[in-house]
Scaffold this active site. Structure first.
Site, short mmCIF file in Angstrom:
data_model
loop_
_atom_site.label_atom_id
_atom_site.label_comp_id
_atom_site.label_asym_id
_atom_site.label_seq_id
_atom_site.Cartn_x
_atom_site.Cartn_y
_atom_site.Cartn_z
CG ASP A 18 12.21 50.12 40.69
OD1 ASP A 18 12.27 50.50 41.87
OD2 ASP A 18 11.30 49.38 40.25
CG ASP A 20 11.00 45.98 45.23
OD1 ASP A 20 12.13 45.49 45.48
OD2 ASP A 20 10.32 46.57 46.09
CG ASP A 192 8.28 47.60 38.14
OD1 ASP A 192 7.14 47.28 38.54
OD2 ASP A 192 9.11 48.16 38.87
#
Length: 279
Positions: A18, A20, A192
């Site tokens: 991922d 961001d 996250d």
């Protein structure tokens, strides 16, 4: 530390990241709001709203419903934007805005996965016009990102062609596994957010990075490793422990290694055969 180098005869593997708050410390799309304002794409009010959205995102308080509202807002906001202008603005400010917020720990992982012979794939909900240049900056092999519909006039219509979010990310990874021959049971994934649980559970080595509360609970229940990235650093300021050769060079080196092993086996077999005949 990743020390295992993939055997050239093993199934291909990959590491899926991922973007961001996993590879970079902020939202990739919202980071460019100032550039879009200076380029005349958004007004001051939109800049303030995106700044607030960035704050909510960084605070870890954005749940699924808030993310959906962000998506709707950003889709409506970019309606009518000229795609080429967006690409030009991103290219002009990429190093100034993104380079300083790349996590040192993530950059190291990317290097280690490449050295181990794995492809690196960025899988992000942000738009392709933003994610693809960042992926190139990071040395990623492939990028999966949200794609907006572009009209005949070269401008965004405000509609979404492909939304890389939640289960869709997992579907994209499985599609890449089929087309590229990845063995997902030996692949890695990093995120996250709890919205990426489908992506994480689709590989054999999932990792939670700076996880939100929901993902932290899920990772604890499933005994997934939890990583803390907190050192944003410019790539040119990093002191790599090794010098990464270009990807084609790595492939060439693997091919030469395989050829050397094959040649050695042939030589050894011929020598044994000649020795037996002599005896």
């Amino acid at each position: 530390m990743l020390t295992f180098v993939e055997n050239c005869f093993s199934p291909r593997t990959a590491a899926f990241f991922d973007l961001d708050k996993t590879v970079i410390a902020k939202s990739s799309t919202l980071t460019f709001s100032k550039s879009f304002y200076q380029g005349g794409l958004i007004n001051r009010r939109a800049v303030l709203r995106t700044a607030y959205t960035q704050f909510v995102f960084l605070a870890g308080g954005a749940d699924h419903d808030q993310m959906e509202r962000m998506r709707e807002y950003l889709s409506a906001l970019c309606k009518g934007w000229n795609v080429q202008q967006v690409k030009d603005l991103v290219a002009e400010t990429l190093h100034d805005l993104i380079d300083p917020i790349i996590y040192d720990e993530a950059a190291t992982l990317i290097e280690e996965h490449h050295t181990a012979g794995r492809d690196v794939v960025i899988v992000s909900t942000s738009g392709a016009e933003v994610v693809e240049p960042i992926g190139e900056l990071l040395g990623a092999d492939r990028v999966v990102a949200t794609r907006m519909v572009v009209g005949d006039d070269g401008c965004y219509t405000g509609e979404i062609e492909y939304y890389a979010y939640g289960p869709t990310k997992a579907e994209a990874i499985k599609g890449l596994a089929e087309s590229e021959g990845y063995d997902l049971s030996r692949c890695y994934a990093y995120s996250d957010s709890a919205t990426d649980v489908p992506m994480l559970e689709s590989v054999g080595h999932p990792h939670a990075v700076n996880p939100d509360r929901a993902l932290r609970r899920e990772a604890a229940l499933r005994e997934w490793p939890i990583l803390a990235f907190d050192r944003p650093v410019r790539l040119k300021q990093r002191l790599p422990a090794f010098s990464m050769p270009p990807r084609p060079a790595l492939v060439a080196a693997a091919a030469l290694g395989a050829a050397a092993v094959t040649a050695g086996l042939v030589w050894y077999t011929n020598r044994r055969r000649a020795s037996t005949l002599t005896t």
